[in-house]
Design an enzyme around this catalytic site. Structure first.
Site, PDB file in Angstrom:
ATOM      1  CG  HIS A   1      -1.722   1.259   1.363  1.00  0.00           C
ATOM      2  ND1 HIS A   1      -2.744   1.580   0.490  1.00  0.00           N
ATOM      3  CD2 HIS A   1      -1.647   2.278   2.250  1.00  0.00           C
ATOM      4  CE1 HIS A   1      -3.268   2.740   0.851  1.00  0.00           C
ATOM      5  NE2 HIS A   1      -2.619   3.188   1.909  1.00  0.00           N
TER       6      HIS A   1
ATOM      7  CE  LYS B   1      -0.322   6.247   1.474  1.00  0.00           C
ATOM      8  NZ  LYS B   1      -1.210   6.423   2.642  1.00  0.00           N
TER       9      LYS B   1
ATOM     10  CG  ASP C   1      -5.107   2.259  -2.930  1.00  0.00           C
ATOM     11  OD1 ASP C   1      -5.045   2.661  -1.746  1.00  0.00           O
ATOM     12  OD2 ASP C   1      -5.787   1.281  -3.276  1.00  0.00           O
TER      13      ASP C   1
ATOM     14  NE  ARG D   1      15.651  19.955  14.386  1.00  0.00           N
ATOM     15  CZ  ARG D   1      15.570  20.903  15.305  1.00  0.00           C
ATOM     16  NH1 ARG D   1      15.237  20.591  16.551  1.00  0.00           N
ATOM     17  NH2 ARG D   1      15.805  22.165  14.986  1.00  0.00           N
TER      18      ARG D   1
END
Length: 315
Positions: free
Chosen positions: A142, A163, A181, A247
């Protein structure tokens, strides 16, 4: 249990425009299950140890020249022995025609004989490449697969995270859609994964509140692509104040798919973050890393040098 895939011999004939010199009665049911082909040189000399009968057998200029020097009786014996192994088919390249003894034994053992005008090396490499892709191990995941600046980005994350919306924004920026999908992933080599869309949903994107759109018709054919290598996995997650996110980018995360480790970026999102721009930067940064440049490492080294020099001056 590993699923075994196959390719109908009939499809090979259609894809490579081969000629059928003799059609066996099981021609429509024949399937290839191995990605390699064979040129039976030693077998024509009578050596059948370690012979792989599951492979498509191909004769070229060398093999045909050798056969022409044989008496007809010997050719009959050789083809009798070769076809007794029930090979899927015999393909003769370079425009050569099968000799009468070859056709005679093909009829006896019910073996399909094919011919082509192509050079032997060309047809061998082309068929192997095609079979390698069609018979490759595969899974369906998916997600959304996009081509961004030449990099294949597999977007994953929980349903409704955004998405497909990010994919549409990337399409507006000139990038290309491979799958939405559901993404079919094939392992075509030890380190390469190719992604494509299932035929049923190819070129379609589902947007909540709008419905299904046809990307090829809405954005043009240049906005879609049938398949692409997967170079980077992007895991899109909701921003969590309790989580500590990288970071600097020094942590090199990977995701294993079909035994291949693919670089992974985890991107937390909140309202107002421009996800499409972030994905573009992720694609460019991944390309730089593949070319040997790591901005995070360069920045860290620069900071370390600064503090070392500061300590030296204080001393």
């Amino acid at each position: 249990m590993t699923e075994i895939y196959n390719v109908p011999l009939k499809r090979i004939v259609e894809v490579f425009h081969l000629n059928v010199a003799y059609q066996a009665t099981d021609y429509d049911r024949l399937k290839l299950t191995v990605e390699d082909v064979a040129r039976p040189g030693l077998q024509l000399a009578g050596y059948f140890d370690h012979f792989e009968p599951m492979r498509l057998q191909i004769l070229g200029n060398v093999e045909m020249s050798y056969l022409k020097k044989m008496p007809a009786t010997e050719r009959r014996v050789i083809f009798d022995r070769l076809f007794a192994y029930k090979v899927p088919a015999l393909l003769i390249a370079r425009g050569f025609h099968p000799c009468p003894q070859c056709i005679e034994m093909a009829k006896k053992h019910n073996i399909t004989i094919l011919t082509t005008e192509e050079a032997t090396s060309n047809i061998v490499s082309a068929i192997i490449t095609y079979l390698r892709g069609e018979l490759a191990p595969r899974i369906t995941r998916h997600g959304v697969l996009m081509e961004v600046y030449g990099e294949g980005l597999l977007l994953i994350g929980e349903s409704g995270i955004g998405k497909s919306e990010a994919a549409v924004e990337l399409l507006k920026r000139g990038h290309r859609l491979i799958a939405d999908d559901a993404v079919e992933i094939r392992k075509i080599s030890g380190s390469t994964l190719m992604g494509s869309a299932p035929e049923l949903i190819r070129n379609y994107v589902e947007l909540r509140g709008i419905g299904v759109i046809n990307v090829a018709k809405l954005f043009g054919m240049g906005a879609v692509k049938s398949e692409n290598e997967i170079n980077l996995v992007v895991n899109i997650v909701p921003w969590n104040t309790q989580e500590v996110y990288d970071r600097l980018g020094l942590e090199e995360q990977t995701m294993e798919i079909l035994g291949v480790n693919i670089p992974l970026n985890t991107i937390p999102i909140t309202p107002g973050r421009n996800l499409a721009v972030i994905l573009e930067v992720a694609a460019m940064n991944n390309r730089q890393r593949k070319m040997g440049y790591n901005a995070a490492q360069e920045f860290t080294d620069q900071v370390n040098r600064h503090f070392e020099e500061s300590v030296g001056n204080d001393a």
